[in-house]
Design an enzyme around this catalytic site. Structure first.
Site, PDB file in Angstrom:
ATOM      1  N   GLU A  34       0.844  -1.200   0.000  1.00 32.96           N
ATOM      2  CA  GLU A  34       0.000   0.000   0.000  1.00 32.96           C
ATOM      3  C   GLU A  34       0.881   1.253   0.000  1.00 32.96           C
ATOM      4  O   GLU A  34       1.830   1.362   0.759  1.00 32.96           O
ATOM      5  CB  GLU A  34      -0.880  -0.031   1.248  1.00 32.96           C
ATOM      6  CG  GLU A  34      -1.756   1.167   1.481  1.00 32.96           C
ATOM      7  CD  GLU A  34      -2.580   1.027   2.754  1.00 32.96           C
ATOM      8  OE1 GLU A  34      -3.465   1.864   2.985  1.00 32.96           O
ATOM      9  OE2 GLU A  34      -2.338   0.070   3.534  1.00 32.96           O
ATOM     10  N   LYS A 115      -8.932   2.598  -2.066  1.00 35.01           N
ATOM     11  CA  LYS A 115      -9.406   1.914  -0.854  1.00 35.01           C
ATOM     12  C   LYS A 115     -10.865   2.279  -0.595  1.00 35.01           C
ATOM     13  O   LYS A 115     -11.260   3.452  -0.662  1.00 35.01           O
ATOM     14  CB  LYS A 115      -8.531   2.297   0.334  1.00 35.01           C
ATOM     15  CG  LYS A 115      -8.892   1.574   1.625  1.00 35.01           C
ATOM     16  CD  LYS A 115      -8.099   2.076   2.825  1.00 35.01           C
ATOM     17  CE  LYS A 115      -6.677   1.620   2.825  1.00 35.01           C
ATOM     18  NZ  LYS A 115      -5.989   1.935   4.105  1.00 35.01           N
ATOM     19  N   CYS A 151      -5.618  -3.042   2.051  1.00 31.73           N
ATOM     20  CA  CYS A 151      -5.515  -3.122   3.503  1.00 31.73           C
ATOM     21  C   CYS A 151      -6.849  -3.213   4.263  1.00 31.73           C
ATOM     22  O   CYS A 151      -7.351  -4.300   4.493  1.00 31.73           O
ATOM     23  CB  CYS A 151      -4.695  -1.952   4.032  1.00 31.73           C
ATOM     24  SG  CYS A 151      -3.996  -2.246   5.692  1.00 31.73           S
TER      25      CYS A 151
END
Length: 586
Positions: A34, A115, A151
């Protein structure tokens, strides 16, 4: 990989370097963590349009560079910082940045996504910085459909991970910057196994490694099968190329390129966006045996995190050496040992600062540690300095005690300025919690390696490190003698600021104090809950008062590596001016 926040060119170099290694190993796709291109967390840099634009340009340059260096054929998946033109609500712009991931191929950007679940707890403030993504890219690579998420999307129900099963992906890539906490590796592995079963496909969890201010990223990347079974595992706390051969299902040829919305199961819709990079499967070949690195034991994990956090803070902030006061006590002994393991004993400078109240064995114990570890040392007696101050100031009691601590700090800060050393502080979490330190004295410095370590764990780590005699690793040197003299470990703790002083004059025994501090500070238990948990009521009242009154000291303490679920710093944010007191038991 171990990126540095803001070093776009340096991080791009790492991406190219590791991609070349992956290509040499015969990889079909290479995946980075990430925000690998920008480092993580970028904090308020995400609000700076110039930095966001620089991240986008760096991504394009990296894609072209990969192609120019003969690596354009190999798909590269990497996190970066992107932007969106957000709408304005109530006169205020919404977050206009994305925590994004891109597929790079053949000199360009094949697909981008962001995300979906934005963490806003503990050390994370992503609602402050980022807009939510609503797409799940599925790229057909050698006949296998590969989905990509970021994540927190793994940690929360619903969202793009929940949509992966509906998208019938054969492989789910999860790029992460997940900070270390004690025992978190077991939680992550269980979570990966559960999400792989939910998604119905193999899952590759790729984590960042390295220190960034208070945070330490521990790597420990894993690949699990569709049944949740562990297939491969990378080592902890070290940059590493984990190569794994996977037997993955062929994609449904009836599913072509295009996009369609899917109910994400969290009140939102996720658009599945399909790209076809290569539909033909690779010819069959013999799979290499999978790599499965053995995790460190509990104290080994903590020690490695402290070493890596210290090493990267020194290195990434441009220091070459450190300095600290070596008292002959356990705290400074452990800090000196961590520093020597992190950057080498030749770069560690210690100062012995005996006062009129220092015991003779404090100096000899410190000298023995210096001898065993090969540190640079000097003795600077402070008695004359204290006498000079006292000749001009009429000080008594605590003021006179703190004067000695502040003179010591002046000495090592002066030597820091003279030689460019970074000053390390030796305070532990128990002392920080209760305010058992001198502001501008032993709390002075640039970095606190054991800031998040309770006193009882300081002793445990010292004994653990001594138990590694003859053993070497990336995180500790192989020594033929115990680095910390037994006399230091057995010595009763004392600040040595008055005759016969002991820590227990001011604090309860640490084996009683520390569990109470953990419950109050890390678990946020109130007075009644602490007593119900079995802590002594009178001690609860006393410790709560000490902790609450010391907030102003902690706010001025330097950063240090986070190893617990709640450290003093980014995790725990309480007002200094605060009249709330826990109500008495009724």
């Amino acid at each position: 990989m171990n990126p540095t926040v803001g070093d776009l060119d340096g991080n791009a170099d790492l991406i190219v370097e590791w991609t070349r290694r992956a290509a040499d190993a015969g990889a079909h796709v290479v995946v980075f963590p990430e925000m690998a291109l920008t480092g993580y967390p970028v904090e308020d840099l995400a609000l700076r349009q110039s930095f966001v634009d620089a991240s986008r340009r760096a991504l394009d340059r990296t894609a072209r560079r990969l192609a120019d260096e003969g690596l354009g054929h190999l798909p590269v998946v990497a996190g970066y910082l992107d932007r969106t033109d957000g709408p304005v609500r109530a006169g205020r712009p919404l977050p206009s940045s994305y925590n994004a991931v891109a597929w790079l191929h053949d000199g360009g950007v094949l697909t981008r996504s962001a995300k979906h679940h934005l963490p806003n707890y503990g050390v994370f403030d992503e609602y402050r910085y980022f807009a939510r993504g609503d797409r799940l890219p599925v790229v057909r690579l050698h006949g296998v459909d590969v989905a990509t998420v970021i994540c927190e999307d793994l940690w929360q129900d619903g969202g793009p991970v929940g949509v992966t099963r509906a998208a019938r992906a054969g492989l789910l890539l999860v790029v992460n910057a997940s900070p270390y906490e004690r025992s978190k590796d077991d939680v992550r592995l269980d979570l990966c196994a559960r999400r792989a079963r939910e998604a119905g496909c193999c899952l590759a969890y790729v984590n960042m490694v390295g220190g960034q201010d208070e945070l330490v990223f521990d790597g420990d990347s894993v690949i699990v099968g569709a049944d949740g079974g562990l297939l491969a595992r990378a080592p902890q706390f070290a940059e590493h190329l984990l190569v794994a051969d996977l037997d993955l299902p062929e994609a449904d040829p009836s599913e072509g390129a295009g996009s369609r919305p899917v109910d994400a199961g969290d009140g939102t819709a996720i658009t599945v966006e399909r790209r076809i990079l290569s539909a033909t499967p690779v010819p069959a070949y013999a799979a290499a045996p999978p790599e499965r690195a053995e995790p460190l034991d509990d104290l080994g994990e903590v020690y490695a995190a402290l070493v890596l956090g210290t090493r990267d803070y020194v290195r990434k902030n441009g220091f070459r050496s450190v300095i600290l006061g070596l008292s002959g006590g356990i705290d400074s002994a452990l800090v000196a040992t961590i520093a020597a393991d992190a950057i080498g004993p030749n770069n560690v400078h210690v100062v012995l600062l005996p006062s009129r109240y220092s015991s003779e064995h404090s100096v000899t114990d410190a000298e023995e540690l210096v001898k065993r570890q090969g540190l640079n040392s000097r003795i600077v007696p402070i008695r004359g300095m204290v006498d000079a101050f006292e000749a001009e100031l009429d000080l008594h009691g605590l003021a006179a005690e703190n004067l000695q601590a502040r003179i010591r700090a002046n000495v090592w800060m002066a030597l820091s300025n003279e030689s460019g050393h970074l000053v390390l502080t030796g305070g532990n979490k128990s002392e920080l919690a209760t305010g058992y330190s001198t502001l501008y004295g032993d709390s002075a410095g640039g970095f606190g390696p054991i800031k998040d370590v309770t006193k009882t764990m300081v002793w445990q780590l010292a004994r653990w490190r001594n138990g590694r005699v003859g053993q070497g690793s990336p995180f500790w040197r192989a020594l033929d003698v115990e680095p910390i003299p037994e006399e230091i470990i057995l010595k009763e703790p004392s600040a040595e600021l008055r005759p016969g002083q002991r820590d227990t004059d001011s604090l309860p025994p640490y084996d009683i104090l520390d569990p109470l501090l953990v419950d109050y500070v890390e678990h946020d238990l109130g007075r009644d809950a602490l007593i119900a948990a079995g802590h002594d009521p009178e001690l609860v009242e006393r410790v709560i008062r000490l902790v609450d009154l010391a907030e102003y000291k902690r706010r001025q303490y330097p950063p240090g590596p986070k190893i617990t679920p709640k450290n003093f710093g980014r995790d725990r944010r309480l007002p200094i001016t605060n009249r709330w007191r826990e109500p008495s038991v009724r």
